[in-house]
Design a protein around this motif. Structure first.
Motif, PDB file in Angstrom:
ATOM      1  N   ALA A   1       0.759  -1.170   0.031  1.00 23.95           N
ATOM      2  CA  ALA A   1      -0.011  -0.046  -0.026  1.00 23.95           C
ATOM      3  C   ALA A   1       0.779   1.281   0.013  1.00 23.95           C
ATOM      4  O   ALA A   1       0.530   2.209  -0.678  1.00 23.95           O
ATOM      5  CB  ALA A   1      -0.767   0.032   1.229  1.00 23.95           C
ATOM      6  N   ALA A   2       1.970   1.192   0.903  1.00 22.70           N
ATOM      7  CA  ALA A   2       2.851   2.392   0.825  1.00 22.70           C
ATOM      8  C   ALA A   2       3.423   2.654  -0.468  1.00 22.70           C
ATOM      9  O   ALA A   2       3.625   3.895  -1.032  1.00 22.70           O
ATOM     10  CB  ALA A   2       3.857   2.228   1.890  1.00 22.70           C
ATOM     11  N   ALA A   3       3.906   1.735  -1.065  1.00 23.54           N
ATOM     12  CA  ALA A   3       4.548   1.630  -2.301  1.00 23.54           C
ATOM     13  C   ALA A   3       3.741   2.107  -3.404  1.00 23.54           C
ATOM     14  O   ALA A   3       3.911   3.074  -4.289  1.00 23.54           O
ATOM     15  CB  ALA A   3       5.312   0.196  -2.983  1.00 23.54           C
ATOM     16  N   LYS A   4       2.408   1.685  -3.458  1.00 25.29           N
ATOM     17  CA  LYS A   4       1.499   2.165  -4.516  1.00 25.29           C
ATOM     18  C   LYS A   4       0.907   3.461  -4.268  1.00 25.29           C
ATOM     19  O   LYS A   4       0.706   4.391  -5.259  1.00 25.29           O
ATOM     20  CB  LYS A   4       0.134   1.158  -4.555  1.00 25.29           C
ATOM     21  N   ALA A   5       1.096   4.077  -2.721  1.00 26.90           N
ATOM     22  CA  ALA A   5       0.763   5.335  -2.830  1.00 26.90           C
ATOM     23  C   ALA A   5       1.858   6.384  -2.980  1.00 26.90           C
ATOM     24  O   ALA A   5       1.628   7.515  -3.001  1.00 26.90           O
ATOM     25  CB  ALA A   5       0.238   5.666  -1.226  1.00 26.90           C
ATOM     26  N   GLY A   6       3.126   5.793  -3.427  1.00 29.70           N
ATOM     27  CA  GLY A   6       4.368   6.571  -3.689  1.00 29.70           C
ATOM     28  C   GLY A   6       5.016   7.107  -2.485  1.00 29.70           C
ATOM     29  O   GLY A   6       5.877   7.912  -2.464  1.00 29.70           O
ATOM     30  N   ASN A   7       4.436   6.667  -1.180  1.00 27.36           N
ATOM     31  CA  ASN A   7       5.261   6.948   0.048  1.00 27.36           C
ATOM     32  C   ASN A   7       6.255   6.102   0.233  1.00 27.36           C
ATOM     33  O   ASN A   7       6.101   4.868   0.986  1.00 27.36           O
ATOM     34  CB  ASN A   7       4.093   7.028   1.070  1.00 27.36           C
ATOM     35  N   PHE A   8       7.649   6.334  -0.377  1.00 30.40           N
ATOM     36  CA  PHE A   8       8.530   5.275  -0.061  1.00 30.40           C
ATOM     37  C   PHE A   8       9.222   5.393   1.239  1.00 30.40           C
ATOM     38  O   PHE A   8       9.735   4.404   1.548  1.00 30.40           O
ATOM     39  CB  PHE A   8       9.527   5.652  -1.289  1.00 30.40           C
ATOM     40  N   THR A   9       9.136   6.483   1.809  1.00 34.27           N
ATOM     41  CA  THR A   9       9.826   6.617   2.947  1.00 34.27           C
ATOM     42  C   THR A   9       9.023   5.882   3.969  1.00 34.27           C
ATOM     43  O   THR A   9       9.463   4.894   4.780  1.00 34.27           O
ATOM     44  CB  THR A   9       9.770   8.019   3.635  1.00 34.27           C
ATOM     45  N   LEU A  10       7.871   5.573   4.093  1.00 34.14           N
ATOM     46  CA  LEU A  10       6.831   4.741   4.913  1.00 34.14           C
ATOM     47  C   LEU A  10       7.194   3.338   4.351  1.00 34.14           C
ATOM     48  O   LEU A  10       7.248   2.600   5.524  1.00 34.14           O
ATOM     49  CB  LEU A  10       5.279   5.066   4.576  1.00 34.14           C
ATOM     50  N   ALA A  11       7.244   3.039   2.995  1.00 38.83           N
ATOM     51  CA  ALA A  11       7.769   1.637   2.636  1.00 38.83           C
ATOM     52  C   ALA A  11       8.838   1.191   3.283  1.00 38.83           C
ATOM     53  O   ALA A  11       9.070   0.088   3.759  1.00 38.83           O
ATOM     54  CB  ALA A  11       7.549   1.601   1.066  1.00 38.83           C
TER      55      ALA A  11
END
Length: 545
Positions: free
Chosen positions: A247-257
């Protein structure tokens, strides 16, 4: 104007307030006198009205003070209709919670209700044994016929089986997500608990019913995770973290990923096959081809079984990075192995799920018995499938605009006897919308008409197994609008309406889309700029908006 007196030393704030009120009343009197001096009658009747008479003009039913009313709206818990602090959804793997209610604790229903529950249980069992032959709609309709509280009429065993079958639909779309969350709400209202598996289903629904996740949807997923771990005191497993990472990767939030990745490491959670594939996908989103290769290498070194799904993820990442040659090299190696399985059976979504579980089991056995891993890997399918050709069709049609390359892959797809699917036509229509228009070009009107004829023929030959959904219709109309005219758009809409598989309650939506396309209002941004048909017209004419 009233005379402003100088402040006297030592005057209190109360005296200043009284003095200010005196000045204000003096100003009012001066204003009235000014009106009288210019011939306007002074409102003496209103000025001389008795205070009680003025208040009696409206009823005084529980008016209170202004401050009380302001406090009333600031604090919702002081309202008479505030929501009570009802039951909270809990996750538990305790044997007592999982088995509740047992057969002895379920209330004894009448004969008609008992027969309905028996039919529901039988339908659930048939769906579990033959997922490809029985749909989920009859299961949900039978469940909704039960009286409230529905979940308390089922034993713990059948409750978990119901949540399992509804949590594994053929496709995680909006309808299946709302259906599953309705069951979760019934569990909550009945004061029952979910198992970790069912909670993971809820997380998966919140992330996978769309191809791209917004920050708001990501926030909802994180709140679900927090509710699971902080309130229910149940730690997430490898499936939970894989869903969060995806989910984090699909949202573009790479820091969270990356934070989720390190959290898995700190908890000592073993990476499964799903996480290795998600990691390849993550590096593809970051346009890091070196990371894609490193993640794939790590998957192989970890002893996981590599199949077509993992290789398709590699191809998708390489195409996203612009390395078409590397992606085609992987494809050629996959294609060369197709001779090992010429008559392979057609695979559906459910088979893919079963295959993933079998591969995870193979990997686990292979780690314990390395001598068996080689034989396992040799029997795994590594040949191209529909997903492989869909990736190449989308890339070369939409991003590159190379119709000859698309035709090459479609010809090889036909040679390998891979059944045609509507998503291939969807990619072609997007290509015509992006690059089509000029006569004599590769993306001309004549070639679009040939693609539409092939779509009609495939639909007529395969019937209901070849489902034309709303997105195929919408992009076909957009492509025709770019390459032809409104008359052709109307003819295409009429031809598709005789073949599509779209519910009647969505027909009005498609008619509104048709009207927007004809009147060039389709895909218009809130700022008044055209991101669609007008942009294509601008590009064709060489003009500027």
């Amino acid at each position: 104007m009233p005379t402003v007196n100088a402040r006297r030393p030592g005057r209190t704030s109360h005296a200043r307030d009284a003095y200010a009120r005196l000045d204000y009343s003096t100003a009012s009197a001066a204003a009235v006198a000014s009106k009288a001096s210019v011939g306007m009658p002074a409102p003496r009747a209103i000025l001389n009205q008795d205070r009680g008479q003025l208040l009696s003009m409206i009823d005084a039913a529980g008016e209170g003070t202004v401050q009380e009313h302001l406090d009333y709206y600031k604090d919702p818990y002081r309202r008479g209709y505030a929501q009570p602090d009802g039951p909270k959804l809990r996750v538990s793997e305790s044997k007592k919670d999982v088995a509740y209610p047992t057969k002895d604790l379920v209330p004894t229903p009448d004969d008609a209700l008992q027969q309905l529950i028996a039919r529901l249980c039988m339908t659930i069992g048939q769906r579990i044994r033959h997922p490809g032959r029985f749909a989920l709609d009859p299961v949900y309709k039978l469940y909704m016929q039960l009286p409230q509280p529905r979940m308390l009429l089922l034993t713990g065993h059948w409750r978990h089986r119901l949540l399992k079958v509804m949590g594994l639909p053929p496709k995680r779309d909006m309808e299946s997500m709302l259906r599953y969350f309705a069951l979760v709400a019934d569990v909550k209202n009945a004061g029952l608990t979910l198992r970790r598996t069912h909670w993971n289903f809820a997380l998966a629904f919140a992330t996978k019913y769309v191809s791209q996740i917004s920050q708001r949807e990501l926030q909802s997923v994180l709140l679900l995770w927090r509710e699971m771990e902080k309130e229910s005191k149940v730690s997430g497993d490898d499936v939970t973290f894989n869903i969060l990472f995806d989910a984090a990767a699909k949202a573009g939030n790479f820091t969270l990923a990356e934070m989720i990745y390190h959290e898995m490491e700190s908890r000592g959670i073993e990476f499964s096959r799903y996480h290795h594939v998600s990691l390849i996908y993550y590096f593809g989103l970051r346009l890091d081809s070196g990371g894609i290769r490193a993640a794939y290498k790590e998957m192989v070194n970890a002893g996981e079984i590599v199949d077509t799904v993992a290789l398709n993820c590699v191809i998708s990442g390489l195409l996203r990075c612009g390395e078409e040659d590397s992606a085609e090299q992987t494809y050629e190696k996959m294609k060369s192995r197709h001779a090992l399985a010429v008559d392979m059976p057609e695979r559906d979504y459910t088979m893919n799920k079963i295959t993933s579980r079998v591969l995870m089991m193979f990997a686990k056995v292979g780690k314990q018995h390395p001598q068996l891993k080689k034989s396992f890997q040799q029997n795994v399918q590594l040949t191209p499938d529909l997903r492989t050709y869909k990736l190449f069709a989308e890339h070369y049609a939409v991003k590159v605009g190379n119709l000859k390359k698309v035709a090459q892959f479609l010809d090889e797809m036909k040679h390998l006897r891979i059944p045609l699917h509507p998503t291939i036509f969807l990619a072609l229509f997007k290509g015509f919308f992006t690059h089509g228009g000029p006569a004599g070009s590769d993306w001309s009107r004549q070639r679009l008409e040939g693609v539409l004829s092939a779509l009609y023929q495939a639909s007529d030959e395969h019937g209901k197994s070849f489902r034309i959904d709303r997105w195929v219709v919408i992009w076909a109309l957009r492509a025709v609008k770019v390459c032809a005219d409104n008359t052709a758009v109307m003819a295409t809409f009429e031809a598709l309406s005789q073949r599509w598989d779209i519910p009647e309650d969505r027909h009005s939506f498609l008619e509104s889309i048709l009207d927007n396309i004809i009147n060039e209002r389709d895909m218009k941004s809130p700022h008044g700029q055209w991101g669609g048909l007008a942009y294509r017209k601008q590009k064709k004419d060489g003009s500027r908006l």
